[in-house]
Design a protein around this motif. Structure first.
Motif, PDB file in Angstrom:
ATOM      1  N   MET A   1       0.821  -1.204   0.000  1.00 49.74           N
ATOM      2  CA  MET A   1       0.000   0.000   0.000  1.00 49.74           C
ATOM      3  C   MET A   1       0.862   1.263   0.000  1.00 49.74           C
ATOM      4  O   MET A   1       0.508   2.272  -0.570  1.00 49.74           O
ATOM      5  N   LYS A   2       2.025   1.168   0.704  1.00 51.28           N
ATOM      6  CA  LYS A   2       2.918   2.319   0.722  1.00 51.28           C
ATOM      7  C   LYS A   2       3.348   2.691  -0.694  1.00 51.28           C
ATOM      8  O   LYS A   2       3.300   3.844  -1.094  1.00 51.28           O
ATOM      9  N   GLY A   3       3.783   1.691  -1.460  1.00 51.60           N
ATOM     10  CA  GLY A   3       4.187   1.951  -2.824  1.00 51.60           C
ATOM     11  C   GLY A   3       3.048   2.456  -3.674  1.00 51.60           C
ATOM     12  O   GLY A   3       3.214   3.330  -4.515  1.00 51.60           O
ATOM     13  N   ASP A   4       1.855   1.913  -3.449  1.00 53.08           N
ATOM     14  CA  ASP A   4       0.694   2.330  -4.208  1.00 53.08           C
ATOM     15  C   ASP A   4       0.378   3.795  -3.946  1.00 53.08           C
ATOM     16  O   ASP A   4       0.093   4.549  -4.878  1.00 53.08           O
ATOM     17  N   THR A   5       0.413   4.214  -2.702  1.00 54.79           N
ATOM     18  CA  THR A   5       0.135   5.614  -2.380  1.00 54.79           C
ATOM     19  C   THR A   5       1.180   6.524  -3.002  1.00 54.79           C
ATOM     20  O   THR A   5       0.863   7.584  -3.534  1.00 54.79           O
ATOM     21  N   ARG A   6       2.425   6.112  -2.936  1.00 58.45           N
ATOM     22  CA  ARG A   6       3.490   6.917  -3.535  1.00 58.45           C
ATOM     23  C   ARG A   6       3.262   7.090  -5.032  1.00 58.45           C
ATOM     24  O   ARG A   6       3.398   8.201  -5.565  1.00 58.45           O
ATOM     25  N   ASN A   7       2.904   6.014  -5.718  1.00 60.28           N
ATOM     26  CA  ASN A   7       2.646   6.104  -7.147  1.00 60.28           C
ATOM     27  C   ASN A   7       1.438   6.978  -7.454  1.00 60.28           C
ATOM     28  O   ASN A   7       1.443   7.738  -8.428  1.00 60.28           O
ATOM     29  N   ARG A   8       0.412   6.878  -6.633  1.00 57.05           N
ATOM     30  CA  ARG A   8      -0.764   7.724  -6.833  1.00 57.05           C
ATOM     31  C   ARG A   8      -0.409   9.196  -6.666  1.00 57.05           C
ATOM     32  O   ARG A   8      -0.913  10.059  -7.392  1.00 57.05           O
ATOM     33  N   ILE A   9       0.466   9.483  -5.721  1.00 53.77           N
ATOM     34  CA  ILE A   9       0.907  10.871  -5.527  1.00 53.77           C
ATOM     35  C   ILE A   9       1.647  11.367  -6.766  1.00 53.77           C
ATOM     36  O   ILE A   9       1.424  12.492  -7.237  1.00 53.77           O
ATOM     37  N   LEU A  10       2.513  10.524  -7.309  1.00 52.99           N
ATOM     38  CA  LEU A  10       3.275  10.933  -8.487  1.00 52.99           C
ATOM     39  C   LEU A  10       2.372  11.125  -9.705  1.00 52.99           C
ATOM     40  O   LEU A  10       2.537  12.094 -10.453  1.00 52.99           O
ATOM     41  N   VAL A  11       1.430  10.223  -9.886  1.00 52.45           N
ATOM     42  CA  VAL A  11       0.499  10.352 -11.023  1.00 52.45           C
ATOM     43  C   VAL A  11      -0.328  11.623 -10.882  1.00 52.45           C
ATOM     44  O   VAL A  11      -0.492  12.397 -11.839  1.00 52.45           O
ATOM     45  N   ALA A  12      -0.856  11.863  -9.688  1.00 49.10           N
ATOM     46  CA  ALA A  12      -1.668  13.064  -9.455  1.00 49.10           C
ATOM     47  C   ALA A  12      -0.834  14.324  -9.636  1.00 49.10           C
ATOM     48  O   ALA A  12      -1.295  15.319 -10.226  1.00 49.10           O
ATOM     49  N   SER A  13       0.396  14.293  -9.150  1.00 42.08           N
ATOM     50  CA  SER A  13       1.281  15.452  -9.288  1.00 42.08           C
ATOM     51  C   SER A  13       1.539  15.754 -10.758  1.00 42.08           C
ATOM     52  O   SER A  13       1.485  16.919 -11.184  1.00 42.08           O
ATOM     53  N   LEU A  14       1.826  14.718 -11.533  1.00 39.77           N
ATOM     54  CA  LEU A  14       2.096  14.913 -12.959  1.00 39.77           C
ATOM     55  C   LEU A  14       0.883  15.512 -13.664  1.00 39.77           C
ATOM     56  O   LEU A  14       1.012  16.451 -14.464  1.00 39.77           O
ATOM     57  N   LEU A  15      -0.294  15.008 -13.360  1.00 43.13           N
ATOM     58  CA  LEU A  15      -1.516  15.532 -13.984  1.00 43.13           C
ATOM     59  C   LEU A  15      -1.735  16.997 -13.617  1.00 43.13           C
ATOM     60  O   LEU A  15      -2.058  17.823 -14.473  1.00 43.13           O
ATOM     61  N   LEU A  16      -1.564  17.326 -12.339  1.00 39.82           N
ATOM     62  CA  LEU A  16      -1.778  18.703 -11.879  1.00 39.82           C
ATOM     63  C   LEU A  16      -0.703  19.637 -12.425  1.00 39.82           C
ATOM     64  O   LEU A  16      -1.008  20.767 -12.838  1.00 39.82           O
ATOM     65  N   PHE A  17       0.550  19.182 -12.444  1.00 38.74           N
ATOM     66  CA  PHE A  17       1.622  20.008 -13.002  1.00 38.74           C
ATOM     67  C   PHE A  17       1.360  20.287 -14.475  1.00 38.74           C
ATOM     68  O   PHE A  17       1.565  21.411 -14.954  1.00 38.74           O
ATOM     69  N   ASN A  18       0.930  19.273 -15.222  1.00 35.76           N
ATOM     70  CA  ASN A  18       0.652  19.459 -16.644  1.00 35.76           C
ATOM     71  C   ASN A  18      -0.523  20.400 -16.872  1.00 35.76           C
ATOM     72  O   ASN A  18      -0.527  21.175 -17.838  1.00 35.76           O
ATOM     73  N   GLU A  19      -1.511  20.322 -16.009  1.00 37.77           N
ATOM     74  CA  GLU A  19      -2.722  21.136 -16.204  1.00 37.77           C
ATOM     75  C   GLU A  19      -2.536  22.570 -15.714  1.00 37.77           C
ATOM     76  O   GLU A  19      -2.960  23.516 -16.400  1.00 37.77           O
ATOM     77  N   HIS A  20      -1.910  22.731 -14.569  1.00 35.22           N
ATOM     78  CA  HIS A  20      -1.843  24.060 -13.944  1.00 35.22           C
ATOM     79  C   HIS A  20      -0.430  24.639 -13.871  1.00 35.22           C
ATOM     80  O   HIS A  20      -0.277  25.823 -13.575  1.00 35.22           O
ATOM     81  N   GLY A  21       0.574  23.821 -14.131  1.00 36.33           N
ATOM     82  CA  GLY A  21       1.953  24.260 -13.953  1.00 36.33           C
ATOM     83  C   GLY A  21       2.451  23.925 -12.558  1.00 36.33           C
ATOM     84  O   GLY A  21       1.685  24.023 -11.590  1.00 36.33           O
ATOM     85  N   GLU A  22       3.714  23.535 -12.470  1.00 37.30           N
ATOM     86  CA  GLU A  22       4.267  23.196 -11.156  1.00 37.30           C
ATOM     87  C   GLU A  22       4.233  24.370 -10.185  1.00 37.30           C
ATOM     88  O   GLU A  22       3.875  24.197  -9.014  1.00 37.30           O
ATOM     89  N   PRO A  23       4.580  25.610 -10.617  1.00 35.64           N
ATOM     90  CA  PRO A  23       4.568  26.721  -9.663  1.00 35.64           C
ATOM     91  C   PRO A  23       3.179  27.002  -9.083  1.00 35.64           C
ATOM     92  O   PRO A  23       3.072  27.562  -7.985  1.00 35.64           O
ATOM     93  N   ASN A  24       2.131  26.636  -9.809  1.00 36.16           N
ATOM     94  CA  ASN A  24       0.760  26.925  -9.363  1.00 36.16           C
ATOM     95  C   ASN A  24       0.114  25.760  -8.625  1.00 36.16           C
ATOM     96  O   ASN A  24      -1.075  25.816  -8.306  1.00 36.16           O
ATOM     97  N   THR A  25       0.862  24.710  -8.381  1.00 33.50           N
ATOM     98  CA  THR A  25       0.329  23.522  -7.709  1.00 33.50           C
ATOM     99  C   THR A  25       0.947  23.397  -6.320  1.00 33.50           C
ATOM    100  O   THR A  25       2.171  23.328  -6.195  1.00 33.50           O
ATOM    101  N   ARG A  26       0.117  23.374  -5.299  1.00 29.76           N
ATOM    102  CA  ARG A  26       0.599  23.212  -3.925  1.00 29.76           C
ATOM    103  C   ARG A  26       0.528  21.743  -3.521  1.00 29.76           C
ATOM    104  O   ARG A  26      -0.220  20.959  -4.108  1.00 29.76           O
TER     105      ARG A  26
END
Length: 207
Positions: free
Chosen positions: A1-26
């Protein structure tokens, strides 16, 4: 589950960075997207910098799979088209890196190093394809033209979206990929023999 959560964080981060830009994503935005608490996200990644660096590692691993030089068999326009298709899928998946390059490189120096290596590798692979297509009688690119043309193709592939944003033509990732593909294929036409021009025109219309 630890690895799964980490991967979900990375996937979500990539989607948000692509959509809004890294500087605009908290980091709180990322936690909300994954539906976990900020504390849970902090357990996996203490700072946003660690998320960016983890995504850079994924980027490098994917880049090695994309930047494959042509094999020993004669290279065709279709072979180049397959490479181009994979490249555009790849750059679209990490579009935030190229769109926010200056701000990212200032905040995270590793971004500049990683993207610099990738850009040099891309130019090298483009040049190999151009030379192999010339060996197969499909292009008339000479020794002096090949490195310059390869650099031009890499610039189109990596930075066309930023030009579109500047000129008010920004659209979806799919729209950007279509314009990039058409631009790259058209940039090759002046060096192409008649049979290759016909195929390039056909491929451009598919896009």
């Amino acid at each position: 589950m630890k690895g799964d959560t980490r991967n979900r964080i990375l996937v979500a981060s990539l989607l948000l960075f692509n959509e809004h830009g890294e500087p605009n994503t908290r980091t709180n935005d990322i936690a909300d997207e994954v539906d976990i608490s900020p504390g849970n996200l902090h357990y996996h990644f203490r700072r946003k910098e660690e998320i960016v660096h983890a995504l850079l590692e994924e980027f490098q691993a994917d880049a090695r799979r994309v930047l494959q030089p042509p094999g020993d068999e004669p290279v065709s326009i279709d072979d180049f088209w397959i490479f181009l298709h994979l490249l555009l899928e790849f750059t679209a998946a990490y579009r935030f890196l190229f769109r926010d390059l200056e701000s990212l490189a200032e905040t995270y120096p590793r971004v500049r190093r990683v993207l610099g290596h990738f850009a040099k590798g891309l130019v090298a692979v483009f040049e190999l394809f151009l030379r192999r297509l010339a060996e197969n009688g499909l292009l008339t690119v000479g020794d002096a033209d090949a490195p310059v043309t390869a650099r031009n193709l890499a610039v189109i592939a990596l930075f066309s979206e930023r030009f579109d944003i500047l000129t008010g033509q920004a659209g979806s990732a799919d729209d950007a990929a279509l314009r990039v593909a058409g631009s790259i294929l058209n940039a090759m036409k002046p060096f192409s023999v008649a049979a290759a021009v016909s195929l390039i025109d056909e491929l451009t219309q598919r896009y």
